[in-house]
Design an enzyme around this catalytic site. Structure first.
Site, PDB file in Angstrom:
ATOM      1  N   ARG A  32      -3.377   7.333  -7.960  1.00 21.01           N
ATOM      2  CA  ARG A  32      -4.324   6.491  -7.204  1.00 21.01           C
ATOM      3  C   ARG A  32      -5.705   7.124  -7.109  1.00 21.01           C
ATOM      4  NH1 ARG A  32      -0.842   5.472  -2.315  1.00 21.01           N
ATOM      5  NH2 ARG A  32       0.920   4.339  -3.145  1.00 21.01           N
ATOM      6  N   ARG A  66      -9.101   3.423  -2.542  1.00 17.29           N
ATOM      7  CA  ARG A  66      -9.856   3.074  -1.333  1.00 17.29           C
ATOM      8  C   ARG A  66     -10.526   4.258  -0.641  1.00 17.29           C
ATOM      9  NH1 ARG A  66      -5.557  -0.078   2.062  1.00 17.29           N
ATOM     10  NH2 ARG A  66      -4.145   1.197   0.811  1.00 17.29           N
ATOM     11  N   ASP A  82      -1.809  -2.634 -11.357  1.00 18.71           N
ATOM     12  CA  ASP A  82      -0.774  -2.607 -10.330  1.00 18.71           C
ATOM     13  C   ASP A  82       0.591  -2.658 -11.007  1.00 18.71           C
ATOM     14  OD1 ASP A  82       1.061  -4.161  -8.147  1.00 18.71           O
ATOM     15  OD2 ASP A  82      -0.520  -2.999  -7.192  1.00 18.71           O
ATOM     16  N   TYR A  98      11.119  -5.356  -5.371  1.00 19.57           N
ATOM     17  CA  TYR A  98      10.077  -6.267  -4.882  1.00 19.57           C
ATOM     18  C   TYR A  98      10.436  -7.723  -5.180  1.00 19.57           C
ATOM     19  CZ  TYR A  98       6.898  -2.324  -4.062  1.00 19.57           C
ATOM     20  OH  TYR A  98       6.312  -1.176  -3.590  1.00 19.57           O
ATOM     21  N   ARG A 143     -14.653  -3.403  -5.012  1.00 22.84           N
ATOM     22  CA  ARG A 143     -13.623  -4.349  -4.572  1.00 22.84           C
ATOM     23  C   ARG A 143     -14.241  -5.505  -3.793  1.00 22.84           C
ATOM     24  NH1 ARG A 143      -7.706  -3.105  -1.949  1.00 22.84           N
ATOM     25  NH2 ARG A 143      -7.437  -5.082  -0.897  1.00 22.84           N
TER      26      ARG A 143
END
Length: 359
Positions: free
Chosen positions: A27, A31, A77, A154, A40
Site C-alpha cells: 500500500r 491515503r 484492488d 468477499y 483521489r
C-alpha cells in the site's frame, strides 16, 4: 521496453547478490500521502482512481517521487476480478468493500463467468502499460491479485467479515461447491496475472489476506492448493527475464515449508514470524519478503531505525531478503516516518552485503 536502472528487487527475489537490501511497502500508494488524497478527490472516488489508467499511473508513481523505493506496485484492488464477474463492487464509507450480489449456491457459482483480462479488465492492463512506460526503467513494476480463498470470502460474505461464517459454512457443508468456486477463481487469477505480465509487470504477488483464518487442514485444502495451481499456470519468463512470484499469506507463518513447496520465488511474511527463524526453516528454497509491523511507523524515528536494524540482523548476511512491512502501511502514518524506514533499510543493510553491483 527500457533497460532497468535499478534491478535490486528482482535480483534479491532470485537470491542474487545486491549492494543493499531492496525495500518497498505494501500500500505504498495510499491515503497516508497527501498527494494521493488530492488525486483521489480529483478522480471522484476509489474505483474511479483504479479504473482510469492515467490516475492509476499517477498514484503508483507518487511514492517513488518521495522515496528511494526499489519497486513500484500497480495501483489497483484485489476485488477487480469478482467485480468483473458481475457482482457489483462498491465501497461504503467506513465499511470497506461490498458486493451487490453474493455467491452462496452451486447455481451462483455456475453462473459466474471467467473474466477476459483484455476485455473485462482492460483498464488494469492499460494501467500496467502506462506505468511501465512512465517508469522508463527506474524500478521494476509488481503486478498482483488476491488469492482464490481471499476473493471467495468477499464474494460469499458480500464484503468484509470478522469470522467468515458464510464462507466457512459453504466450505465445510458443501465443499464441492466451494472447490468449484475456488477453481474458477484460480483460472481467473491465472488469466489476469498472465495478462498483467504480458502488459509489462515484472514480478507478481498473490495476496492471501484471509488464508490465516483457516485451520491447518483447511488452509491446505481451500487456500494453498489453489495458489499452487496459479503458480503452475503463470508465465515464467517475459521480456528475456524470469517473472518471480511472491506468495503472501497473512498469519501464515506456520505454513512456510508447504508454501515454499509450491515453487513460488519468494514468501511474504507478516510481523508475527521472526524472519531469521523463517530463513532457517526454508533455507535457500525461496527469498523472503518482510516484515516490520506497520504500526511501528507510529514510533519515533530512532525506534524505527532500531527495528529495521533488528530485522536485518535476524535475517543476517547474504542474499534473498526484500524488506517490506508485514502488511499494508496504514492511512494515519506520517510520510516522514515512512522515509526514515526506507532510508534506514538502505543505510543499515549495506554491511550485510559483501558484494553486488552498486548503482
Amino acid at each position: 521496453m527500457s533497460e532497468l536502472k535499478n534491478d535490486r528487487f528482482l535480483r534479491a527475489l532470485q537470491r542474487q547478490p545486491v549492494d543493499v537490501t531492496p525495500v518497498w511497502m505494501m500500500r505504498q500508494a495510499g491515503r497516508y500521502l497527501p498527494e494521493y488524497r488530492a488525486s483521489r478527490s480529483k478522480a471522484g472516488d476509489f474505483m474511479s482512481l483504479c479504473m482510469n489508467p492515467e490516475f492509476a499511473c499517477e498514484v503508483t508513481l507518487q511514492p517513488l517521487e518521495r522515496y528511494p523505493l526499489d519497486a513500484a506496485i500497480l495501483f489497483s484492488d484485489i476485488l477487480t476480478i469478482p467485480d468483473a464477474m458481475g457482482l457489483g463492487l462498491y465501497f461504503e464509507t467506513g465499511e470497506g468493500p461490498r458486493f451487490k450480489k453474493t455467491v452462496r449456491t452451486a447455481a451462483d457459482v455456475d453462473a459466474l463467468p471467467i473474466p477476459d483480462p483484455q476485455k473485462d479488465l482492460g483498464y488494469v492492463m492499460d494501467a500496467v502499460r502506462t506505468i511501465r512506460r512512465e517508469l522508463n526503467g527506474r524500478v521494476p513494476l509488481i503486478g498482483f491479485a488476491g488469492s482464490p480463498w481471499t476473493l471467495a470470502t468477499y464474494m460469499v460474505e458480500g464484503g468484509s467479515s470478522k469470522d467468515f461464517r458464510q464462507a466457512k459454512a459453504l466450505a465445510f457443508n458443501e465443499p464441492e461447491t466451494m472447490h468449484r468456486l475456488l477453481d474458477k477463481l484460480a483460472d481467473s487469477v491465472i488469466a489476469y496475472l498472465n495478462g498483467q505480465i504480458e502488459a509489462g509487470a515484472q514480478a507478481v504477488q498473490i495476496f492471501d489476506t484471509w488464508g490465516g483464518a483457516l485451520s491447518h487442514v483447511a488452509y491446505a485444502e481451500f487456500s494453498l492448493r489453489y495458489m499452487q495451481k496459479i503458480v503452475d499456470g503463470l508465465i515464467k519468463e517475459n521480456d528475456g527475464r524470469q517473472v518471480p512470484v511472491i506468495l503472501f499469506t497473512k498469519n501464515g507463518g506456520q505454513w512456510l515449508e508447504t508454501m515454499a513447496d509450491t515453487g513460488a520465488t519468494a514468501l511474504g511474511l507478516d510481523w508475527t514470524t521472526d524472519i531469521g527463524i523463517a530463513r532457517q526453516r526454508v533455507g535457500e528454497r525461496v527469498a523472503l519478503q518482510g516484515n516490520m509491523d506497520p504500526t511501528m511507523l507510529y514510533a519515533s524515528a530512532e525506534r524505527i531505525r532500531q527495528e529495521v536494524a533488528a530485522i536485518l540482523a535476524s535475517f543476517g548476511s547474504g542474499n534473498g531478503h526484500i524488506f517490506n512491512l508485514g502488511h499494508g502501511i496504514t492511512p494515519e502514518v506520517d510520510p516522514e516516518r515512512a522515509r526514515v524506514f526506507i532510508e534506514s533499510v538502505h543505510e543499515l543493510s549495506a554491511s550485510y552485503h559483501s558484494q553486488g553491483d552498486p548503482e
